[in-house]
Design a protein around this motif. Sequence first.
Motif, short mmCIF file in Angstrom:
data_model
loop_
_atom_site.label_atom_id
_atom_site.label_comp_id
_atom_site.label_asym_id
_atom_site.label_seq_id
_atom_site.Cartn_x
_atom_site.Cartn_y
_atom_site.Cartn_z
N ILE A 28 0.83 -1.21 0.00
CA ILE A 28 0.00 0.00 0.00
C ILE A 28 0.86 1.25 0.00
N THR A 29 1.88 1.31 0.83
CA THR A 29 2.74 2.50 0.86
C THR A 29 3.59 2.61 -0.38
N GLY A 30 3.89 1.52 -1.02
CA GLY A 30 4.66 1.56 -2.26
C GLY A 30 3.90 2.16 -3.42
N MET A 31 2.57 2.23 -3.31
CA MET A 31 1.78 2.83 -4.39
C MET A 31 2.10 4.31 -4.56
N TRP A 32 2.51 4.99 -3.50
CA TRP A 32 2.82 6.41 -3.61
C TRP A 32 4.10 6.65 -4.41
N GLY A 33 4.93 5.65 -4.54
CA GLY A 33 6.16 5.79 -5.30
C GLY A 33 6.04 5.36 -6.74
N MET A 34 4.87 4.91 -7.16
CA MET A 34 4.67 4.43 -8.53
C MET A 34 3.71 5.34 -9.28
N ASN A 35 3.62 5.12 -10.55
CA ASN A 35 2.70 5.88 -11.38
C ASN A 35 1.37 5.14 -11.50
N VAL A 36 0.70 4.96 -10.38
CA VAL A 36 -0.61 4.33 -10.35
C VAL A 36 -1.59 5.29 -9.68
N LEU A 37 -2.85 5.07 -9.91
CA LEU A 37 -3.88 5.90 -9.31
C LEU A 37 -4.08 5.51 -7.85
N VAL A 38 -3.82 6.44 -6.96
CA VAL A 38 -4.01 6.22 -5.53
C VAL A 38 -5.36 6.82 -5.16
N PRO A 39 -6.16 6.14 -4.33
CA PRO A 39 -7.45 6.70 -3.93
C PRO A 39 -7.28 8.07 -3.28
N GLY A 40 -8.09 9.03 -3.71
CA GLY A 40 -8.03 10.37 -3.16
C GLY A 40 -6.95 11.24 -3.76
N GLN A 41 -6.34 10.80 -4.83
CA GLN A 41 -5.24 11.53 -5.45
C GLN A 41 -5.71 12.86 -6.04
N ASP A 42 -6.92 12.90 -6.53
CA ASP A 42 -7.44 14.11 -7.19
C ASP A 42 -8.16 15.06 -6.23
N VAL A 43 -8.24 14.73 -4.96
CA VAL A 43 -8.93 15.55 -3.98
C VAL A 43 -7.96 16.61 -3.44
N ASP A 44 -8.46 17.81 -3.19
CA ASP A 44 -7.59 18.90 -2.74
C ASP A 44 -7.20 18.82 -1.27
N ASN A 45 -7.97 18.12 -0.45
CA ASN A 45 -7.63 18.04 0.97
C ASN A 45 -6.85 16.75 1.26
N LEU A 46 -6.42 16.61 2.49
CA LEU A 46 -5.60 15.45 2.87
C LEU A 46 -6.37 14.39 3.65
N TYR A 47 -7.71 14.43 3.57
CA TYR A 47 -8.49 13.44 4.30
C TYR A 47 -8.18 12.02 3.83
N TRP A 48 -8.05 11.77 2.57
CA TRP A 48 -7.74 10.43 2.06
C TRP A 48 -6.38 9.96 2.54
N PHE A 49 -5.41 10.85 2.51
CA PHE A 49 -4.06 10.49 2.96
C PHE A 49 -4.07 10.07 4.43
N TRP A 50 -4.72 10.87 5.27
CA TRP A 50 -4.73 10.55 6.69
C TRP A 50 -5.59 9.32 6.99
N SER A 51 -6.63 9.09 6.22
CA SER A 51 -7.43 7.89 6.45
C SER A 51 -6.68 6.63 6.03
N ILE A 52 -5.93 6.69 4.94
CA ILE A 52 -5.11 5.55 4.53
C ILE A 52 -4.01 5.30 5.55
N THR A 53 -3.38 6.38 6.02
CA THR A 53 -2.33 6.26 7.02
C THR A 53 -2.88 5.70 8.33
N ALA A 54 -4.05 6.19 8.76
CA ALA A 54 -4.67 5.67 9.99
C ALA A 54 -5.07 4.20 9.82
N GLY A 55 -5.56 3.85 8.63
CA GLY A 55 -5.91 2.45 8.38
C GLY A 55 -4.70 1.54 8.47
N LEU A 56 -3.58 1.99 7.93
CA LEU A 56 -2.34 1.20 8.03
C LEU A 56 -1.89 1.07 9.48
#
Length: 74
Positions: A28-56
Amino acid sequence: MNERQEQTADVLGKLTVLGTIVLPMNIITGMWGMNVLVPGQDVDNLYWFWSITAGLLVFGVSCFFIAKRVYGIV
């Protein structure tokens, strides 16, 4: 000799459980280093980032306590 083999099997079993816990988090964390679509990538806020981090974090802590209780690791 048999006691040594039992110790080796015990250590390998613990390493297997640890690898099983770390592998999904690594993928899951390796997805940020690749050219793949990460959930919440197109959203302007960081809610997706923090929810993925909290889930991990929740996944890792819960797996740690399960492994500690069931397999006697740590």
